[in-house]
Motif scaffolding. Structure first.
Motif, PDB file in Angstrom:
ATOM      1  N   LYS A 285      12.640  -3.332  16.287  1.00  0.00           N
ATOM      2  CA  LYS A 285      11.310  -3.292  16.899  1.00  0.00           C
ATOM      3  C   LYS A 285      10.530  -4.554  16.564  1.00  0.00           C
ATOM      4  O   LYS A 285       9.822  -5.120  17.408  1.00  0.00           O
ATOM      5  N   HIS A 286      10.639  -5.002  15.324  1.00  0.00           N
ATOM      6  CA  HIS A 286       9.915  -6.192  14.878  1.00  0.00           C
ATOM      7  C   HIS A 286      10.406  -7.452  15.582  1.00  0.00           C
ATOM      8  O   HIS A 286       9.620  -8.370  15.847  1.00  0.00           O
ATOM      9  N   MET A 287      11.701  -7.489  15.922  1.00  0.00           N
ATOM     10  CA  MET A 287      12.299  -8.717  16.433  1.00  0.00           C
ATOM     11  C   MET A 287      12.435  -8.777  17.950  1.00  0.00           C
ATOM     12  O   MET A 287      12.366  -9.863  18.536  1.00  0.00           O
ATOM     13  N   SER A 288      12.639  -7.645  18.614  1.00  0.00           N
ATOM     14  CA  SER A 288      13.190  -7.655  19.970  1.00  0.00           C
ATOM     15  C   SER A 288      12.145  -7.637  21.071  1.00  0.00           C
ATOM     16  O   SER A 288      11.111  -6.976  20.962  1.00  0.00           O
ATOM     17  N   THR A 289      12.468  -8.343  22.147  1.00  0.00           N
ATOM     18  CA  THR A 289      11.710  -8.264  23.387  1.00  0.00           C
ATOM     19  C   THR A 289      12.161  -7.050  24.188  1.00  0.00           C
ATOM     20  O   THR A 289      11.346  -6.280  24.691  1.00  0.00           O
ATOM     21  N   ARG A 290      13.482  -6.896  24.317  1.00  0.00           N
ATOM     22  CA  ARG A 290      14.085  -5.719  24.948  1.00  0.00           C
ATOM     23  C   ARG A 290      15.163  -5.192  24.033  1.00  0.00           C
ATOM     24  O   ARG A 290      15.695  -5.911  23.188  1.00  0.00           O
ATOM     25  N   ILE A 291      15.501  -3.914  24.228  1.00  0.00           N
ATOM     26  CA  ILE A 291      16.457  -3.252  23.335  1.00  0.00           C
ATOM     27  C   ILE A 291      17.483  -2.488  24.171  1.00  0.00           C
ATOM     28  O   ILE A 291      17.138  -1.809  25.144  1.00  0.00           O
ATOM     29  N   GLY A 292      18.747  -2.599  23.763  1.00  0.00           N
ATOM     30  CA  GLY A 292      19.806  -1.780  24.323  1.00  0.00           C
ATOM     31  C   GLY A 292      20.339  -0.845  23.254  1.00  0.00           C
ATOM     32  O   GLY A 292      20.640  -1.282  22.138  1.00  0.00           O
ATOM     33  N   VAL A 293      20.426   0.438  23.556  1.00  0.00           N
ATOM     34  CA  VAL A 293      20.903   1.448  22.616  1.00  0.00           C
ATOM     35  C   VAL A 293      22.341   1.790  22.959  1.00  0.00           C
ATOM     36  O   VAL A 293      22.645   2.160  24.099  1.00  0.00           O
ATOM     37  N   MET A 294      23.239   1.666  21.969  1.00  0.00           N
ATOM     38  CA  MET A 294      24.653   1.935  22.188  1.00  0.00           C
ATOM     39  C   MET A 294      25.094   3.196  21.457  1.00  0.00           C
ATOM     40  O   MET A 294      24.603   3.501  20.371  1.00  0.00           O
ATOM     41  N   TYR A 295      26.020   3.906  22.091  1.00  0.00           N
ATOM     42  CA  TYR A 295      26.619   5.088  21.468  1.00  0.00           C
ATOM     43  C   TYR A 295      28.078   5.150  21.886  1.00  0.00           C
ATOM     44  O   TYR A 295      28.391   5.233  23.080  1.00  0.00           O
ATOM     45  N   LEU A 296      28.967   5.081  20.918  1.00  0.00           N
ATOM     46  CA  LEU A 296      30.403   5.241  21.133  1.00  0.00           C
ATOM     47  C   LEU A 296      30.919   4.324  22.242  1.00  0.00           C
ATOM     48  O   LEU A 296      31.616   4.754  23.161  1.00  0.00           O
ATOM     49  N   GLY A 297      30.548   3.044  22.161  1.00  0.00           N
ATOM     50  CA  GLY A 297      31.052   2.059  23.098  1.00  0.00           C
ATOM     51  C   GLY A 297      30.314   1.961  24.405  1.00  0.00           C
ATOM     52  O   GLY A 297      30.670   1.143  25.259  1.00  0.00           O
ATOM     53  N   LYS A 298      29.265   2.780  24.590  1.00  0.00           N
ATOM     54  CA  LYS A 298      28.519   2.804  25.843  1.00  0.00           C
ATOM     55  C   LYS A 298      27.056   2.427  25.611  1.00  0.00           C
ATOM     56  O   LYS A 298      26.476   2.739  24.562  1.00  0.00           O
ATOM     57  N   LEU A 299      26.452   1.791  26.609  1.00  0.00           N
ATOM     58  CA  LEU A 299      25.003   1.615  26.614  1.00  0.00           C
ATOM     59  C   LEU A 299      24.378   2.868  27.213  1.00  0.00           C
ATOM     60  O   LEU A 299      24.692   3.244  28.340  1.00  0.00           O
ATOM     61  N   VAL A 300      23.493   3.518  26.449  1.00  0.00           N
ATOM     62  CA  VAL A 300      22.871   4.745  26.950  1.00  0.00           C
ATOM     63  C   VAL A 300      21.428   4.516  27.382  1.00  0.00           C
ATOM     64  O   VAL A 300      20.870   5.324  28.127  1.00  0.00           O
ATOM     65  N   GLU A 301      20.804   3.431  26.914  1.00  0.00           N
ATOM     66  CA  GLU A 301      19.435   3.139  27.323  1.00  0.00           C
ATOM     67  C   GLU A 301      19.142   1.664  27.090  1.00  0.00           C
ATOM     68  O   GLU A 301      19.554   1.076  26.088  1.00  0.00           O
ATOM     69  N   VAL A 302      18.428   1.064  28.036  1.00  0.00           N
ATOM     70  CA  VAL A 302      17.962  -0.317  27.932  1.00  0.00           C
ATOM     71  C   VAL A 302      16.516  -0.346  28.377  1.00  0.00           C
ATOM     72  O   VAL A 302      16.179   0.192  29.434  1.00  0.00           O
ATOM     73  N   SER A 303      15.642  -0.969  27.565  1.00  0.00           N
ATOM     74  CA  SER A 303      14.231  -0.946  27.899  1.00  0.00           C
ATOM     75  C   SER A 303      13.481  -2.044  27.177  1.00  0.00           C
ATOM     76  O   SER A 303      13.960  -2.604  26.178  1.00  0.00           O
ATOM     77  N   ASP A 304      12.297  -2.339  27.672  1.00  0.00           N
ATOM     78  CA  ASP A 304      11.349  -3.147  26.929  1.00  0.00           C
ATOM     79  C   ASP A 304      11.086  -2.485  25.580  1.00  0.00           C
ATOM     80  O   ASP A 304      11.035  -1.261  25.475  1.00  0.00           O
ATOM     81  N   SER A 305      10.920  -3.285  24.547  1.00  0.00           N
ATOM     82  CA  SER A 305      10.806  -2.747  23.189  1.00  0.00           C
ATOM     83  C   SER A 305       9.658  -1.744  23.054  1.00  0.00           C
ATOM     84  O   SER A 305       9.850  -0.630  22.559  1.00  0.00           O
ATOM     85  N   ALA A 306       8.463  -2.117  23.502  1.00  0.00           N
ATOM     86  CA  ALA A 306       7.312  -1.222  23.362  1.00  0.00           C
ATOM     87  C   ALA A 306       7.521   0.061  24.158  1.00  0.00           C
ATOM     88  O   ALA A 306       7.197   1.164  23.686  1.00  0.00           O
ATOM     89  N   GLU A 307       8.070  -0.057  25.352  1.00  0.00           N
ATOM     90  CA  GLU A 307       8.315   1.109  26.202  1.00  0.00           C
ATOM     91  C   GLU A 307       9.321   2.053  25.565  1.00  0.00           C
ATOM     92  O   GLU A 307       9.160   3.281  25.604  1.00  0.00           O
ATOM     93  N   LEU A 308      10.349   1.505  24.958  1.00  0.00           N
ATOM     94  CA  LEU A 308      11.377   2.340  24.343  1.00  0.00           C
ATOM     95  C   LEU A 308      10.805   3.171  23.207  1.00  0.00           C
ATOM     96  O   LEU A 308      11.125   4.354  23.059  1.00  0.00           O
ATOM     97  N   PHE A 309       9.954   2.589  22.387  1.00  0.00           N
ATOM     98  CA  PHE A 309       9.403   3.310  21.253  1.00  0.00           C
ATOM     99  C   PHE A 309       8.326   4.306  21.675  1.00  0.00           C
ATOM    100  O   PHE A 309       8.119   5.315  20.997  1.00  0.00           O
ATOM    101  N   GLN A 310       7.661   4.059  22.780  1.00  0.00           N
ATOM    102  CA  GLN A 310       6.625   4.976  23.241  1.00  0.00           C
ATOM    103  C   GLN A 310       7.186   6.099  24.105  1.00  0.00           C
ATOM    104  O   GLN A 310       6.737   7.241  24.000  1.00  0.00           O
ATOM    105  N   ARG A 311       8.162   5.789  24.953  1.00  0.00           N
ATOM    106  CA  ARG A 311       8.682   6.778  25.911  1.00  0.00           C
ATOM    107  C   ARG A 311      10.200   6.710  25.987  1.00  0.00           C
ATOM    108  O   ARG A 311      10.760   6.312  27.003  1.00  0.00           O
ATOM    109  N   PRO A 312      10.901   7.097  24.936  1.00  0.00           N
ATOM    110  CA  PRO A 312      12.368   7.116  25.001  1.00  0.00           C
ATOM    111  C   PRO A 312      12.833   8.120  26.046  1.00  0.00           C
ATOM    112  O   PRO A 312      12.281   9.214  26.164  1.00  0.00           O
ATOM    113  N   GLN A 313      13.860   7.748  26.793  1.00  0.00           N
ATOM    114  CA  GLN A 313      14.328   8.598  27.884  1.00  0.00           C
ATOM    115  C   GLN A 313      15.679   9.237  27.620  1.00  0.00           C
ATOM    116  O   GLN A 313      16.127  10.058  28.403  1.00  0.00           O
TER     117      GLN A 313
END
Length: 333
Positions: free
Chosen positions: A220-248
């Motif tokens: 959160k401190h470093m990133s402009t956008r964030i990709g969340v990975m689980y077991l070799g897959k990307l499950v979510e990609v979002s703007d950093s602030a949006e991801l922390f406020q409204r995870p989907q």
């Protein structure tokens, strides 16, 4: 939006599992399994997830330190995987990496001057006094002194060694740096210093980072956008602030709920995931997260959800994703 600096397209990396008398291939570890994302010039793209989810492998394959099983990585529109040996060597001037372990990533038999100056020698950029001058400038840029040039890695602390690794990555003035958990092996008191240094260097040299970490507070401190990975897959990609406020995605919700909050009066529900991460040798069918998901239904066990764009670059791979103005879905296991 401008064209991306790096485009990862349908990237896969499977490691063979061998056994038996003749070391035949018995199975494959699905380290990365069909992921796609873009990284834009000047931004920090964070990759986060549990250990073993494929974050580090993604960074290594992007630089062709490991060869991909399939897919492609485009750097400024040019396929990295199609480059010959000499072309790849020249391309590496624009693509560097900061390794996780500041102890094993430095050659103990080389002085700091030799370590930081090696890229300048390999790429025939400078030699002799000119190289020594550039090495001194690089050391001072990362907060070390010129008199450190003749010392060996064992004479430095962990934070200082990581600064040496950063100086080495900067030597060729790259456009992209893969930061592979660069502070996870450091004391907490040193982590903030190194993170602030990386931010300062990004502003000074216009660097682009792919920042790999398992700590969401660091990402959160470093990133402009964030990709969340689980077991070799990307499950979510979002703007950093949006991801922390409204995870989907339910997995992102669980990760966010585990972040410590420095307020004893704030009560927040902790989402505890049940069970263990499935084996990447034999990943589950359908959604790979369904074995631990509180919202899983039958379709999750049968069909793999695609990564859908919800708008403004927020992407999620979930059959029962929430819209931005909805509450959590009812638990329907």
């Amino acid at each position: 939006m401008s064209e991306p600096l790096v485009s990862v397209r349908n990237l896969k990396k499977y490691f063979p599992v061998r056994g038996g008398l003749f070391s035949t291939v018995r199975a494959h570890v699905h380290a990365i399994d069909d992921i796609s994302f873009d990284v834009y010039a000047g931004e920090t793209f964070g990759l986060v997830g549990e250990s073993g989810c494929g974050k580090t492998t993604t960074g290594r394959v992007m630089l062709r330190l490991d060869e991909a099983t399939s897919g492609d990585v485009l750097f400024e529109g040019k396929s990295i995987f199609r480059l010959g040996r000499e072309e790849l060597r020249r391309q590496r001037r624009d693509m560097q990496i900061i390794f996780q372990d500041p102890y094993s990533s430095l050659n103990p038999r080389m002085t700091v001057g030799e370590i930081v100056g090696e890229p300048l020698t390999v790429h025939h950029i400078a030699s002799g006094k000119a190289k020594d001058e550039q090495v001194r400038d690089l050391l001072e840029t990362v907060g070390l002194s010129a008199y450190h040039i003749k010392r060996y890695p064992h004479e430095f602390s962990g934070g200082q060694r990581q600064r040496i690794g950063i100086a080495r990555a900067l030597a060729l003035h790259p456009k992209l740096i893969i930061c592979d958990e660069p502070v996870s092996a450091l004391d907490v008191s040193i982590q903030s210093q190194v993170l602030n240094l990386l931010n300062d260097l990004q502003d000074k040299f216009g660097l682009t980072y792919v920042f790999i970490a398992h700590g969401l507070n660091v990402v959160k401190h470093m990133s402009t956008r964030i990709g969340v990975m689980y077991l070799g897959k990307l499950v979510e990609v979002s703007d950093s602030a949006e991801l922390f406020q409204r995870p989907q995605h339910p997995y992102t919700e669980a990760l966010l709920s585990a972040i410590p909050v420095p307020d004893p009066n704030l009560n927040r529900e902790r989402i505890v995931l049940q069970g263990d991460v499935p084996s990447p040798v034999n990943p589950p069918a359908g959604c790979r997260f369904h074995t631990r998901c509180m919202y899983a239904q039958e379709v999750c066990r049968q069909e793999e959800p695609p990564l859908i764009d919800l708008g403004d670059g927020h992407q999620v791979a979930c059959h029962f994703r929430k819209s931005f103005d909805q509450q959590l879905l009812a638990r329907t296991i």
